[in-house]
Design a protein around this motif. Structure first.
Motif, mmCIF file in Angstrom:
data_model
loop_
_atom_site.group_PDB
_atom_site.id
_atom_site.type_symbol
_atom_site.label_atom_id
_atom_site.label_comp_id
_atom_site.label_asym_id
_atom_site.label_seq_id
_atom_site.Cartn_x
_atom_site.Cartn_y
_atom_site.Cartn_z
ATOM 1 N N MET A 1 24.638 49.679 15.023
ATOM 2 C CA MET A 1 23.508 48.973 14.976
ATOM 3 C C MET A 1 23.462 47.633 14.196
ATOM 4 O O MET A 1 24.023 47.861 12.961
ATOM 5 N N SER A 2 23.230 46.630 14.534
ATOM 6 C CA SER A 2 23.238 45.403 13.808
ATOM 7 C C SER A 2 21.835 45.096 13.481
ATOM 8 O O SER A 2 20.731 45.272 14.197
ATOM 9 N N PHE A 3 21.590 44.664 12.041
ATOM 10 C CA PHE A 3 20.270 44.282 11.709
ATOM 11 C C PHE A 3 20.302 43.270 10.545
ATOM 12 O O PHE A 3 21.495 43.139 9.901
ATOM 13 N N THR A 4 19.477 42.473 10.505
ATOM 14 C CA THR A 4 19.421 41.168 9.552
ATOM 15 C C THR A 4 18.163 41.786 8.497
ATOM 16 O O THR A 4 17.121 42.115 8.744
ATOM 17 N N LEU A 5 18.550 41.587 7.240
ATOM 18 C CA LEU A 5 17.575 41.981 6.059
ATOM 19 C C LEU A 5 17.343 40.751 5.086
ATOM 20 O O LEU A 5 18.274 39.794 5.120
ATOM 21 N N ALA A 6 15.985 40.467 4.814
ATOM 22 C CA ALA A 6 15.705 39.721 3.624
ATOM 23 C C ALA A 6 15.075 39.974 2.646
ATOM 24 O O ALA A 6 14.445 41.012 2.825
ATOM 25 N N THR A 7 15.268 39.327 1.373
ATOM 26 C CA THR A 7 14.527 39.686 0.445
ATOM 27 C C THR A 7 13.902 38.561 -0.360
ATOM 28 O O THR A 7 14.335 37.507 -0.133
ATOM 29 N N TRP A 8 12.576 38.714 -0.748
ATOM 30 C CA TRP A 8 11.799 37.635 -1.251
ATOM 31 C C TRP A 8 10.854 37.779 -2.241
ATOM 32 O O TRP A 8 9.984 38.850 -2.002
ATOM 33 N N ASN A 9 10.769 37.258 -3.306
ATOM 34 C CA ASN A 9 9.546 37.474 -4.280
ATOM 35 C C ASN A 9 8.585 36.704 -3.755
ATOM 36 O O ASN A 9 8.662 35.515 -3.882
ATOM 37 N N ILE A 10 7.544 37.164 -3.347
ATOM 38 C CA ILE A 10 6.368 36.377 -2.814
ATOM 39 C C ILE A 10 5.305 35.762 -3.558
ATOM 40 O O ILE A 10 4.632 34.836 -3.219
ATOM 41 N N ASN A 11 5.315 36.185 -4.757
ATOM 42 C CA ASN A 11 4.169 35.820 -5.759
ATOM 43 C C ASN A 11 2.633 35.675 -5.250
ATOM 44 O O ASN A 11 2.247 34.916 -5.157
ATOM 45 N N SER A 12 2.339 37.193 -4.918
ATOM 46 C CA SER A 12 1.306 37.503 -4.349
ATOM 47 C C SER A 12 1.270 37.410 -2.953
ATOM 48 O O SER A 12 1.177 36.572 -1.987
ATOM 49 N N VAL A 13 1.313 38.476 -2.278
ATOM 50 C CA VAL A 13 1.325 38.804 -0.996
ATOM 51 C C VAL A 13 0.018 38.476 -0.042
ATOM 52 O O VAL A 13 0.005 38.030 1.100
ATOM 53 N N ARG A 14 -0.860 38.472 -0.923
ATOM 54 C CA ARG A 14 -2.333 38.463 -0.448
ATOM 55 C C ARG A 14 -2.728 36.616 -0.165
ATOM 56 O O ARG A 14 -3.147 36.314 1.057
ATOM 57 N N LEU A 15 -1.987 36.232 -1.348
ATOM 58 C CA LEU A 15 -2.383 34.743 -1.402
ATOM 59 C C LEU A 15 -1.494 34.086 -0.303
ATOM 60 O O LEU A 15 -1.634 32.863 0.304
ATOM 61 N N ARG A 16 -0.081 34.593 -0.008
ATOM 62 C CA ARG A 16 0.859 34.064 0.760
ATOM 63 C C ARG A 16 1.095 34.915 1.822
ATOM 64 O O ARG A 16 2.175 34.832 2.475
ATOM 65 N N GLU A 17 -0.005 35.526 2.476
ATOM 66 C CA GLU A 17 0.319 36.230 3.676
ATOM 67 C C GLU A 17 0.588 35.351 4.860
ATOM 68 O O GLU A 17 1.379 35.766 5.610
ATOM 69 N N ALA A 18 0.206 34.168 5.019
ATOM 70 C CA ALA A 18 0.541 33.178 5.969
ATOM 71 C C ALA A 18 1.979 32.774 5.967
ATOM 72 O O ALA A 18 2.594 32.710 6.914
ATOM 73 N N LEU A 19 2.547 32.684 4.860
ATOM 74 C CA LEU A 19 3.831 32.475 4.572
ATOM 75 C C LEU A 19 4.877 33.306 5.190
ATOM 76 O O LEU A 19 5.863 33.080 5.696
ATOM 77 N N VAL A 20 4.356 34.884 4.652
ATOM 78 C CA VAL A 20 5.291 35.733 5.363
ATOM 79 C C VAL A 20 5.128 35.923 6.763
ATOM 80 O O VAL A 20 6.321 36.279 7.408
ATOM 81 N N LEU A 21 4.001 35.685 7.265
ATOM 82 C CA LEU A 21 3.887 35.721 8.872
ATOM 83 C C LEU A 21 4.790 34.665 9.339
ATOM 84 O O LEU A 21 5.452 34.820 10.533
ATOM 85 N N LYS A 22 4.692 33.533 8.842
ATOM 86 C CA LYS A 22 5.791 32.267 9.278
ATOM 87 C C LYS A 22 7.056 32.857 9.241
ATOM 88 O O LYS A 22 7.892 32.379 10.254
ATOM 89 N N LEU A 23 7.544 33.526 8.097
ATOM 90 C CA LEU A 23 9.018 33.669 7.867
ATOM 91 C C LEU A 23 9.096 34.772 9.166
ATOM 92 O O LEU A 23 10.266 34.672 9.744
ATOM 93 N N LEU A 24 8.314 35.760 9.264
ATOM 94 C CA LEU A 24 8.555 36.769 10.332
ATOM 95 C C LEU A 24 8.824 36.357 11.616
ATOM 96 O O LEU A 24 9.634 36.746 12.455
ATOM 97 N N ALA A 25 7.697 35.152 11.799
ATOM 98 C CA ALA A 25 7.738 34.647 13.204
ATOM 99 C C ALA A 25 9.200 33.728 13.538
ATOM 100 O O ALA A 25 9.682 33.835 14.381
ATOM 101 N N GLU A 26 9.522 32.803 12.518
ATOM 102 C CA GLU A 26 10.676 31.982 12.615
ATOM 103 C C GLU A 26 11.964 32.481 12.391
ATOM 104 O O GLU A 26 12.757 32.165 12.965
ATOM 105 N N GLU A 27 12.009 33.505 11.446
ATOM 106 C CA GLU A 27 13.356 34.032 11.270
ATOM 107 C C GLU A 27 13.730 35.523 11.818
ATOM 108 O O GLU A 27 14.617 35.979 11.959
ATOM 109 N N SER A 28 12.520 36.065 11.884
ATOM 110 C CA SER A 28 12.630 37.612 12.401
ATOM 111 C C SER A 28 13.626 38.428 11.988
ATOM 112 O O SER A 28 14.284 39.025 12.653
ATOM 113 N N PRO A 29 13.581 38.566 10.688
ATOM 114 C CA PRO A 29 14.369 39.632 10.088
ATOM 115 C C PRO A 29 13.941 40.949 10.813
ATOM 116 O O PRO A 29 12.833 41.408 10.803
#
Length: 262
Positions: A1-29
């Motif tokens: 199985m091949s998979f891609t993993l990412a790690t990110w200090n998000i500095n507030s997941v609630r404040l930056r929910e949109a940025l997490v969703l942007k990363l998931l949509a554009e990079e799809s780890p």
């Protein structure tokens, strides 16, 4: 199985929910590990992440600070957490993917501003946390495992913008680098990022204090992806998504990626 993993200090997941969703949509780890979520688990926007395809989650949360979470497209089982240095902080969580790989997600204490534990309790806590990590991995040497997270240490001279100027600055002091090296050695961990990108300056964090963070480029590589010795050769394609530091209302960290063929 091949998979891609990412790690990110998000500095507030609630404040930056949109940025997490942007990363998931554009990079799809396949797996995204977040640190400094600053939220209890029941307040994290997990429903939105599930709608984006990341329905498998293990997390530890706290109100207002710390907090770690692993979001995965791949089925994943809870694999526990550790309270190193008995701080009572949500700084570690682990999950085991369906292929048997265990992912450890860490947020090591930053250590405050003064690199002297006799006058700065936070610096002492950081060193104690790393010592406990070292001892844990020495006692239960990891196999088929990946360690990621904001380890809050830039170990190499080319992991900081100016080695000599930062030798007495928390995150790059010799005692911290030594503690991190002992932790890495105790677990037999391989720094996948630097194995893939062995030469040149490489940063994952740029201070908010710099008005022109990109132009000044006074960064540090605080975020890491390690693999246990038995699977490190399966890792490849490491990169840092520097552009994310320039997104609207960004974290001061950029996501770090690696792929694995297992």
């Amino acid at each position: 199985m091949s998979f891609t993993l990412a790690t990110w200090n998000i500095n507030s997941v609630r404040l930056r929910e949109a940025l997490v969703l942007k990363l998931l949509a554009e990079e799809s780890p396949d797996v995204l590990c977040l640190q400094e979520c600053k939220s209890p688990v029941d307040k994290m926007p997990l429903d939105a992440f599930a709608e984006a395809g990341y329905g498998h989650v293990v997390a530890r949360g706290q109100k207002g600070y710390n907090g770690v979470a692993i979001l995965s497209k791949i089925p994943m089982a809870e694999a526990g957490s550790q309270d190193f240095a008995t701080l009572g902080h949500a700084r570690h969580v682990a999950g085991t993917l369906e292929n048997g790989v265990t992912v450890h997600n860490f947020y090591v204490p930053a250590g405050g501003d003064v690199a002297d534990r006799s006058v700065n309790e936070k610096f002492g806590q950081k060193l104690d946390y790393l010592t406990d990590m070292r001892d844990w991995f020495r006692d239960s040497r990891p196999e088929k495992s990946i360690l990621v997270g904001d380890l809050n240490i830039a170990p190499r001279e080319d992991d900081v913008w100016d080695h000599k100027k930062l030798l007495k600055v928390v995150s790059h002091t010799p005692v911290e680098v030594e503690h991190l090296a002992e932790t890495q050695e105790a677990g037999g961990w391989v720094d996948v990022t630097r194995r893939d990108i062995p030469e040149g300056r490489l940063y994952s964090w740029w201070s908010y204090r710099a008005k022109d963070w990109d132009g000044a480029d006074k960064g540090r590589r605080l975020d890491h992806i390690w693999a246990s010795a038995d699977i490190e050769q399966a890792g490849h394609s490491s990169r840092i998504l520097r552009d994310a530091r320039g997104w609207e209302k960004p974290s001061d960290h950029a996501p770090v990626f690696a792929s694995f063929d297992l």
